[in-house]
Write an enzyme that holds these catalytic residues in place. Structure first.
Site, short mmCIF file in Angstrom:
data_model
loop_
_atom_site.label_atom_id
_atom_site.label_comp_id
_atom_site.label_asym_id
_atom_site.label_seq_id
_atom_site.Cartn_x
_atom_site.Cartn_y
_atom_site.Cartn_z
N ASP A 56 4.70 9.88 -1.93
CA ASP A 56 4.62 8.63 -1.17
C ASP A 56 5.83 8.48 -0.24
O ASP A 56 6.96 8.36 -0.71
CB ASP A 56 4.56 7.46 -2.15
CG ASP A 56 4.13 6.16 -1.49
OD1 ASP A 56 4.33 6.02 -0.27
OD2 ASP A 56 3.57 5.30 -2.20
N HIS B 103 6.67 5.94 1.47
CA HIS B 103 7.10 4.55 1.61
C HIS B 103 8.30 4.21 0.74
O HIS B 103 8.79 3.07 0.77
CB HIS B 103 5.92 3.61 1.27
CG HIS B 103 4.71 3.86 2.12
ND1 HIS B 103 3.70 4.72 1.74
CD2 HIS B 103 4.36 3.37 3.33
CE1 HIS B 103 2.77 4.73 2.68
NE2 HIS B 103 3.14 3.93 3.65
N CYS C 261 5.70 5.99 8.11
CA CYS C 261 5.23 6.79 6.97
C CYS C 261 4.57 8.10 7.41
O CYS C 261 4.78 9.16 6.80
CB CYS C 261 4.28 5.98 6.09
SG CYS C 261 2.94 5.17 6.95
#
Length: 632
Positions: A589, A591, A465
């Site tokens: 994000d 992820h 990440c």
């Protein structure tokens, strides 16, 4: 005539003119640029005639004003016009008399003809005034040379950009063939050939084909539109006739055997238009038909030189959606002719330095202006050789000199292209407001690409990440023109950390995590970017960083990497309320593991506004705030 309703952009007009007032010795004259639609005049941007008065103390006269006015009109997109003037002067306090006098001194009959307007909006400011206000605006009658106080409203940037526009991208390849004996002959031949091209584009032989449709738009009264439209159709109606390519999805029959209804995706897309020419009709005779091609053979002596260029016409035309379709042909022709004149100027300007070089148009989205500004650069001159030109453009449009705006890498990417090498660009655009009461959103400035798990056919699920956040940060510097270095891969990131001695050689090819410190180290190693590091002892303390992050996005505008616990994210902005201290964070994000589907990414919150409770209340967080260098 009734006085117009006038709206003035805070960011495009008020702030730039206020910057001029910070230097009490500064005097300036310039144009006010904007739109006039159904009784509403909107002033969006400034363009300086000359940032300084001549050394002898005389004001710029009508002749210089007219020269620069014509040059500016070649740059402006169709729809954005010169609708007024601004004066920052030290003569007398601002009032209707001084506004009338200063306007009259630079507007003669030639300027009136070029402007083609009966009245102008005048912003007249004394250079000792503290700030531009509504009281500094006047309505100037060009014929009577009289100015009167004008009621205006200084509007927020979001309000002045809320225009119901549709964008057409008009493209063509036009051949330019010139013959000449010497440098002077090049200039003459260019003038002659560009005049011929302009006449051809404006003739009734030119047609415009809306791609993926059978819509054909002409220019003459007898041939306004062909295809499914009629003379009463509007520009927005065209999108209904564009055929979508079958993507293999959303067309499966549902229960009952019917296909699901598609959304009209074209309504918010760029409409591609191709220029066509009727080769069997004489462009000088509208009623001529059935002409056969003519072969023209001409002999030249040995001293004659010949050059051929294929001009890549690429014109953005942004019009209101209710613009009559029958008017589009002439609007397109006007836009193409403006670009042709800009190409002609480019070829002449750089001929002595590099010879005849392809003039390529680049489109730029200026802050606070919903229209695209087109600048033509020669392809054979790299960006570092165009710094003087870019500095002139920054000064002309009163733009700050601390960031690139007109580098090739800053050029606008059409939503129709959608992606950059498969990556989504600016995934936050189109999100709903955060909902912070009395909040002031401060967002990333410029473009970036969204990098997340599983992209590039590389499995970094559960460990990559921070690498992906670093890639997003790197893409920002690339998109803003600070670097031509590609976005680094995981392996290149790891190798950079080994090269600086931060990691052992066994780190390369591993699945080890990195944090904000490593992100800052790689940015410095690969791009020469320095970073500030910010720490909080727990996620609950993120509420205290709203003001500091707001200042960062206002001054630096770079995306921020944040790592805490076992997770890393990218902060794209904050919405902070000075009165209550409430704050929300715009989070990207990394992820996410799905495909590049913007709707899913926004609807499912992979890019969206998050409250303080988004952060782990027990984990400490480190933030990497990249600092941009002051350059253009």
């Amino acid at each position: 005539m009734a006085a117009p309703t006038v709206s003035v952009s805070q960011g495009g007009v008020v702030k730039p003119l206020n910057r001029l007032l910070q230097d009490p010795s500064k005097q300036s004259i310039g144009f006010l640029l904007g739109t006039v639609k159904e009784g509403l005049t909107t002033i969006l941007q400034c363009s300086a005639i000359d940032n300084n008065f001549p050394d002898n103390g005389d004001r710029i006269g009508p002749a210089e004003t007219n020269i620069q006015l014509k040059s500016l009109q070649r740059q402006l997109p169709v729809g954005l016009s010169v609708i007024g003037l601004y004066f920052v002067s030290d003569d007398e306090p601002s009032n209707s008399n001084t506004a009338s006098k200063d306007s009259h001194q630079i507007i003669d009959e030639a300027v009136k003809t070029t402007l083609g307007m009966e009245s102008l909006i005048i912003a007249h400011i004394h250079n000792e005034d503290s700030a531009l206000t509504e009281d500094h605006f006047y309505l100037y009658n060009v014929n009577s040379s009289k100015a009167a106080q004008c009621d205006v409203k200084i509007a927020s940037d979001s309000a002045t950009q809320e225009m119901d526009l549709i964008t057409f991208r008009v493209q063509a390849n036009l051949d330019l063939n010139i013959t000449y004996y010497n440098d002077h002959g090049v200039q003459e031949s260019l003038t002659q050939k560009f005049n011929s091209l302009n006449n051809k584009v404006q003739s009734f032989t030119t047609l415009y084909h809306v791609q993926k449709s059978n819509v054909l738009i002409g220019q003459s009264d007898s041939d306004i539109t062909l295809g499914p439209l009629n003379r009463d159709s509007e520009a927005d109606d065209i999108s209904q006739h564009i055929k979508e390519e079958d993507d293999g999805f959303s067309t499966l029959p549902v229960k009952g055997g019917k296909k699901p209804k598609r959304d009209n995706k074209n309504s918010n897309q760029v409409v591609d238009v191709q220029v066509l020419f009727r080769l069997s009709i004489d462009e000088d005779k509208e009623d001529s038909l059935g002409l056969v091609p003519v072969l023209h053979y001409q002999l030249f002596d040995d001293g004659c030189k010949r050059s051929s260029l294929r001009l890549p016409i690429d014109v953005p035309v942004m019009v209101h959606k209710n613009t009559p379709t029958k008017a589009l042909g002439k609007i397109f022709a006007d836009a193409i002719c403006r670009q042709l004149r800009a190409m002609e100027q480019c070829l002449k300007e750089y001929y002595k330095e590099i010879g005849l070089s392809f003039p390529r148009p680049y489109h730029f989205k200026l802050p606070h202006v919903p229209y695209l500004l087109t600048i033509v650069y020669p392809v054979d001159l790299p960006d570092d050789k165009l710094e003087t030109k870019r500095r002139e453009l920054h000064s002309q449009f009163l733009l700050p000199l601390d960031r690139p705006i007109f580098r090739r890498a800053n050029a606008y990417s059409y939503p129709g292209s959608g992606k950059d090498g498969g990556y989504l660009i600016n995934t936050h655009i189109g999100l709903a407001p955060s909902g912070v009461e009395n909040g002031h959103p401060s967002l990333v400035q410029g473009s970036y690409t969204y990098h997340h798990y599983m992209q590039d056919h590389f499995n970094d699920d559960k460990w990559g990440c921070a690498y992906r956040s670093l890639q997003t940060l790197s893409s920002w510097f690339r998109h803003q023109g600070y670097t031509q270095t590609p976005v680094p891969t995981h392996r290149e990131i790891q190798q950079a950390l080994v090269d600086v001695g931060d990691k052992k050689s066994s780190f390369v090819g591993s699945k080890q995590w990195i944090g904000s410190f490593e992100v800052s180290t790689v940015l410095n190693q690969l791009f020469g970017v320095t970073c500030k590091l910010m720490y909080v002892s727990s996620g609950a303390d993120m509420a205290e960083k709203g003001r500091e992050l707001s200042i960062h996005f206002q001054t630096q505008g770079t995306p921020v990497m944040i790592g805490g616990g076992v997770l890393a994210h990218t902060i794209l902005g904050v919405d902070f309320s000075e009165s209550s201290g409430a704050v929300k964070f715009l989070i990207l994000d990394p992820h996410f593991t799905g495909s590049e589907d913007l709707k899913v990414i926004q609807d499912k919150g992979w890019c969206g506004w998050k409250g303080v409770d988004f952060w782990d209340q027990t984990a400490y967080y480190n933030m990497c705030l990249p600092q941009r260098s002051n350059e253009i």
